[in-house]
Scaffold this motif. Sequence first.
Motif, PDB file in Angstrom:
ATOM      1  N   VAL A  97      16.730   6.630  37.001  1.00  0.00           N
ATOM      2  CA  VAL A  97      16.966   5.330  36.366  1.00  0.00           C
ATOM      3  C   VAL A  97      18.379   5.246  35.796  1.00  0.00           C
ATOM      4  CG1 VAL A  97      16.287   3.840  34.446  1.00  0.00           C
ATOM      5  CG2 VAL A  97      14.529   4.948  35.847  1.00  0.00           C
ATOM      6  N   PHE A  98      18.767   6.239  34.993  1.00  0.00           N
ATOM      7  CA  PHE A  98      20.076   6.202  34.341  1.00  0.00           C
ATOM      8  C   PHE A  98      21.193   6.344  35.366  1.00  0.00           C
ATOM      9  CE2 PHE A  98      23.139   8.053  31.054  1.00  0.00           C
ATOM     10  CZ  PHE A  98      23.423   6.802  30.530  1.00  0.00           C
ATOM     11  N   ILE A  99      20.957   7.148  36.415  1.00  0.00           N
ATOM     12  CA  ILE A  99      21.954   7.276  37.485  1.00  0.00           C
ATOM     13  C   ILE A  99      22.209   5.916  38.132  1.00  0.00           C
ATOM     14  CG2 ILE A  99      22.484   8.356  39.694  1.00  0.00           C
ATOM     15  CD1 ILE A  99      20.545  10.574  38.971  1.00  0.00           C
ATOM     16  N   HIS A 100      21.117   5.196  38.396  1.00  0.00           N
ATOM     17  CA  HIS A 100      21.247   3.879  39.038  1.00  0.00           C
ATOM     18  C   HIS A 100      22.086   2.945  38.179  1.00  0.00           C
ATOM     19  CE1 HIS A 100      20.051  -0.190  40.307  1.00  0.00           C
ATOM     20  NE2 HIS A 100      19.871   0.350  41.495  1.00  0.00           N
ATOM     21  N   PHE A 101      21.834   2.945  36.879  1.00  0.00           N
ATOM     22  CA  PHE A 101      22.618   2.089  35.986  1.00  0.00           C
ATOM     23  C   PHE A 101      24.090   2.483  36.019  1.00  0.00           C
ATOM     24  CE2 PHE A 101      24.672   1.430  31.898  1.00  0.00           C
ATOM     25  CZ  PHE A 101      24.572   0.051  31.780  1.00  0.00           C
ATOM     26  N   PRO A 125      16.896   9.362  29.064  1.00  0.00           N
ATOM     27  CA  PRO A 125      16.911   7.895  29.181  1.00  0.00           C
ATOM     28  C   PRO A 125      15.824   7.368  30.111  1.00  0.00           C
ATOM     29  CG  PRO A 125      19.144   8.748  29.288  1.00  0.00           C
ATOM     30  CD  PRO A 125      18.225   9.929  29.375  1.00  0.00           C
ATOM     31  N   GLY A 126      15.554   8.089  31.203  1.00  0.00           N
ATOM     32  CA  GLY A 126      14.479   7.684  32.112  1.00  0.00           C
ATOM     33  C   GLY A 126      13.120   7.789  31.460  1.00  0.00           C
ATOM     34  N   PHE A 153      16.307  -0.296  29.729  1.00  0.00           N
ATOM     35  CA  PHE A 153      15.088  -1.052  30.055  1.00  0.00           C
ATOM     36  C   PHE A 153      15.278  -2.544  29.779  1.00  0.00           C
ATOM     37  CE2 PHE A 153      11.275  -3.137  28.415  1.00  0.00           C
ATOM     38  CZ  PHE A 153      10.410  -3.008  29.488  1.00  0.00           C
ATOM     39  N   VAL A 154      15.828  -2.889  28.603  1.00  0.00           N
ATOM     40  CA  VAL A 154      16.063  -4.297  28.258  1.00  0.00           C
ATOM     41  C   VAL A 154      17.058  -4.911  29.235  1.00  0.00           C
ATOM     42  CG1 VAL A 154      16.924  -5.876  26.481  1.00  0.00           C
ATOM     43  CG2 VAL A 154      15.517  -3.904  25.827  1.00  0.00           C
ATOM     44  N   ILE A 183      22.397  14.044  40.773  1.00  0.00           N
ATOM     45  CA  ILE A 183      23.355  12.968  40.533  1.00  0.00           C
ATOM     46  C   ILE A 183      24.350  12.868  41.690  1.00  0.00           C
ATOM     47  CG2 ILE A 183      25.155  12.123  38.990  1.00  0.00           C
ATOM     48  CD1 ILE A 183      23.833  13.774  36.781  1.00  0.00           C
ATOM     49  N   LEU A 184      24.998  13.981  41.971  1.00  0.00           N
ATOM     50  CA  LEU A 184      26.005  13.956  43.029  1.00  0.00           C
ATOM     51  C   LEU A 184      25.376  13.724  44.395  1.00  0.00           C
ATOM     52  CD1 LEU A 184      28.543  16.715  41.960  1.00  0.00           C
ATOM     53  CD2 LEU A 184      28.637  14.250  41.618  1.00  0.00           C
TER      54      LEU A 184
END
Length: 572
Positions: free
Chosen positions: A393-397, A62-63, A292-293, A140-141
């Motif tokens: 990026v995906f972790i932040h989301f 995803p990133g 991203f959107v 992640i952790l």
Amino acid sequence: MEWIDWFILVSTLTFIVAYGVYKTRGKQTSEQYLKGGDARWWTVGLSVMATQASAITFLSTPGQAYTDGMEFVQFYFGLPIAVVIICVTFIPIYHKLKVYTAYEFLEKRFDLKTRSLASILFLIQRGLAAGITIYAPAIILSAVLDWELKYLNIIIGLLVIIYTVSGGTKAVNVTQKQQMIIIMAGMVTAFVLIVTQLPDNVSFDNALSMAGDADKMQVLDFDFSLDDRYNVWSALFGASFLMLSYFGTDQSQVQRYLSGKSVSQMRIGLLFNGLLKVPMQFFILLVGVMVFVFYQFNSTPLNFNPAAETAVMESSYAEEYQELQASHQKILKEKQEAQRAYAEVMDQPGANQSPLVLQLSRLRAEEENNREAARQLINQADPDIETNDKDFVFIHFILHHLPKGLIGLLLAVILSAAMSSTASELNALSSTTTVDIYKRFSQEEKSDEHYVRMSRWFTLGWGLLAIGFASIVSLFDNLIQLVNIIGSLFYGTILGIFLVAFYFKKVKGQAIFVAALISEAVVIACYTVDQLANGIEILPFLWLNPLGALLTVGLALILGGVNQPQKLDLPV
């Protein structure tokens, strides 16, 4: 994270470990422990897919899409081609010879030293890759708990070791079905939530159009260029060789379909993976594009890596970084206003959208320039901190925009993927070490129980080595690229050995052994030159796969040999 997230995360992982141990309890023969028994095609297919779909897939892909768009899906276009070739050529031979590992075949076709060389090359590259698959979820952790990475590497590694040592190949197979169900359910849930959290006037079609305006939706690139890692040509040629070697000669994959009940069950299982893998990767990349959107309407940190921001804010560069943050927030506010204005006119017939498209393009360029300046400051503050934040990026989301409960589910998804892939790798490393090294070079025949016991010890040993490597690896450019780069350094040569074995019956053992050594040296030299070229990539890593394979084949044909090859009744 709330208590419900912790409950879902811990209970999911505990269930997987306990289920794997329970289903494989009792005494096992070496064949059961190393090959896993008579699996049906759906077990084979899901196991093959789960082995490849590591945490890196759901963490890094995803990133990758967030930054570079959908072009990465081209990397998988060579997979169906490779799968068909393997089903026609590789599987019937492996099944006829009743091998435990792919490399047993090489001794029957060539000699012991060629078998040993291929085994050692596999052990090196897969041992390194196993460390990365442990390291990825530890990130992640680390972001969630603010724990030291080295402690998380140990915890995750030991969690996988428990049921892999206990149950061997069967434990890997039976747990991967549950893991794939959890993985796909979690990713579909994440996708739905992203789309539903977009503004009311932004439909899914509009979101795709917005992504397209930002050059995130280009899937096919027919321009041939060695400077471009991902285009149709690098996929059909470079990636095809990589996939052919990975699925046809990498024991972590070969072991998955060797557990099939028959040739037809093996073939159907592998074809099942070949048909679904490209759509699955397309979907995961689309999740990244939707993220991203989503962030075009919502605020983002200047750098997604929280450790990087902490490091720079605790340094003498804190004031400069705060200035960049203020500039970043100003750009974000202007971009969000322009994006909302663009959303309002998208469905209005005849509306002039060009000024808004140009404004958004300018703002995204300013945002990226600001981020690059931030990365440079972070690097000055602490050169050891990773400034590349694609994988965060995906972790932040997940952490900041998912409702309670679903955070735990998505973390369970990524950790389940890590466990499935790492378990397969440790299982394959153990099998290859036991069968191709320990058993083959033993001076006397041992009991079946002895080999099962040694396999368990080798699994533990490789697990500890993987944990050790995970403790020193960096994020490199991107985790998913790092895994493929490591594979590309070795896969081409290994594939070349097998191609000669299958299709050039007159080539002899001495010739292929020398050819493989020279080829591997050339591949490593080419990559080393690239790394010393100050960021100028002369030969992208995907092209190392056909280079290694074709060079091995060509040199073997030129060198000839001195001994007659052993006759082998191979199926047609």
